[in-house]
Write a protein that holds these residues in place. Structure first.
Motif, short mmCIF file in Angstrom:
data_model
loop_
_atom_site.label_atom_id
_atom_site.label_comp_id
_atom_site.label_asym_id
_atom_site.label_seq_id
_atom_site.Cartn_x
_atom_site.Cartn_y
_atom_site.Cartn_z
N ALA A 20 6.59 0.51 -2.90
CA ALA A 20 6.20 -0.63 -2.03
C ALA A 20 5.72 -1.83 -2.83
O ALA A 20 5.48 -2.90 -2.26
CB ALA A 20 5.10 -0.19 -1.06
N ASP A 42 5.00 5.92 -2.06
CA ASP A 42 3.89 4.97 -2.24
C ASP A 42 2.80 5.39 -1.26
O ASP A 42 3.00 6.30 -0.45
CB ASP A 42 4.36 3.52 -1.95
CG ASP A 42 3.52 2.48 -2.68
OD1 ASP A 42 2.31 2.38 -2.40
OD2 ASP A 42 4.07 1.78 -3.55
N ALA A 44 1.34 2.63 0.30
CA ALA A 44 1.51 1.47 1.19
C ALA A 44 2.79 1.62 1.99
O ALA A 44 3.66 2.44 1.66
CB ALA A 44 1.56 0.19 0.34
N ALA A 45 2.91 0.81 3.04
CA ALA A 45 4.08 0.90 3.92
C ALA A 45 5.36 0.56 3.16
O ALA A 45 5.38 -0.35 2.34
CB ALA A 45 3.90 -0.06 5.10
N PRO A 57 5.77 9.19 1.69
CA PRO A 57 4.46 8.67 1.29
C PRO A 57 3.64 9.76 0.59
O PRO A 57 3.67 10.92 1.01
CB PRO A 57 3.81 8.28 2.63
CG PRO A 57 4.93 8.22 3.62
CD PRO A 57 5.96 9.20 3.14
#
Ligand code: NAI
Ligand code: 15L
Length: 273
Positions: A20, A42, A44-45, A57
């Motif tokens: 990300a 990651d 984060a999105a 994720p």
């Protein structure tokens, strides 16, 4: 810019951490077509999975999650972690514990090669009037730089003890363009970043190698001769940006540590307590 055509070889099943982030987003689109599978991760999105991708994720400090992340993977491009100077406790979890978790999972799953995003801040306390090469002693300029030196040493241990190959990339400044005069020396274009990562993944034998990630800049502090076997040939240069950057910073004080040392502003960040 269009993707660089440096190799048509399939890179196999590749894990990209830090997907990300600034460099992760660039490399994701560029690596996808070269891989039989690209697993991106990651905290984060991230964008949803495209064809040939898996989106997983995982916090790097979560050992079980990282173990699962490495299952079935041939090679890793490890960009994930804290990417600038921060208090030690945060760096400890993301960069030190996280990198240990990644290598231990790589060992358990039989991963063959890792490309580790190290940083020029491993040697940031060399001066700007010195040209250094990757065989010289480290001189970290920050807790961040120390954590990257840990990653370089950890990866050397995992090569010597377990045979996992790693190319450590001491990336300079990889952004769309240099932001200031220092980055005229340290800049790595995104196309050259792609060339660097693809060369690191495809060179037949790398063992444990360390090289600096910079474009073919006219003024440089780094000599990659000891890592020529990786086959990285930068094609871009910061020179077209020189006039604008010099006009924006016409005077530099060579006694200012930020000007004197290669690490720039990192040499005087902190303390945080
Ligand atoms: P970035 O900060 O944009 O991306 C790093 C990514 O790692 C972020 O998306 C973040 O969410 C993720 N991350 C942070 N902590 C995490 C954790 N605990 N678990 C899982 N993921 C976590 O950084 P950038 O610029 O993309 O850099 C990528 C890598 O290259 C970093 O390791 C950085 O240290 C290194 N590097 C980058 C340079 C540059 O000029 N962009 C220069 C030198 C090194
Ligand atoms: C790094 O290691 C950082 O990740 C990046 O954000 C820049 O600060 C770069 O070094 C640099 O030295 O310019």
């Amino acid at each position: 810019m269009a993707a660089v055509t440096t190799s048509s070889l399939s890179l196999g099943r590749v894990l990209l951490t830090g997907a990300a982030g600034g460099l992760g987003r660039e490399l994701r689109s560029r690596l996808r077509a070269r891989c039989s599978l690209l697993r991106v991760s990651d905290i984060a999105a991230m964008e949803p999975a495209a064809a040939g991708e898996e989106v997983v994720p995982a916090p790097l400090e979560d050992r079980a999650a990282v173990h699962a992340l490495l299952r079935g993977i041939d090679a890793v491009v490890h960009l994930g972690g804290i990417s600038t100077e921060h208090p030690f406790d945060a760096i400890l979890q993301a960069n030190i514990v996280g990198t240990y978790n990644l290598y231990e999972a790589a060992r358990q799953h039989g991963v063959k090669r890792v490309v580790f995003a190290s940083s020029n801040h491993v040697t940031g306390f060399y001066r700007q009037d010195e040209v250094i090469d990757p065989t010289m002693p480290v001189r970290p300029d920050s807790y961040y730089g120390v954590s990257k030196a840990f990653g370089e040493n950890l990866s050397r241990f995992y090569f010597d003890r377990y045979g996992i190959e790693t190319v450590c990339l001491r990336i300079g400044s990889s952004f769309p363009e240099p932001k200031d005069r220092r980055m005229l020396a340290t800049w790595l274009s995104f196309d050259d970043l792609e060339r660097l990562v693809v060369a690191s993944l495809t060179a037949p034998v790398v063992g444990h190698s360390i090289l600096y990630g910079m474009s073919d800049n006219r003024l440089t502090w780094w000599d990659n001769t000891p890592a020529r076997h990786v086959g990285f040939r930068p094609e871009d240069s910061s020179e077209p940006f020189r006039a604008a950057k010099e006009a924006a910073q016409p005077a530099l004080d060579p006694k200012d540590p930020v000007v004197l040392y290669q690490g720039g502003a990192y040499v005087r960040m902190g303390p945080f307590e």
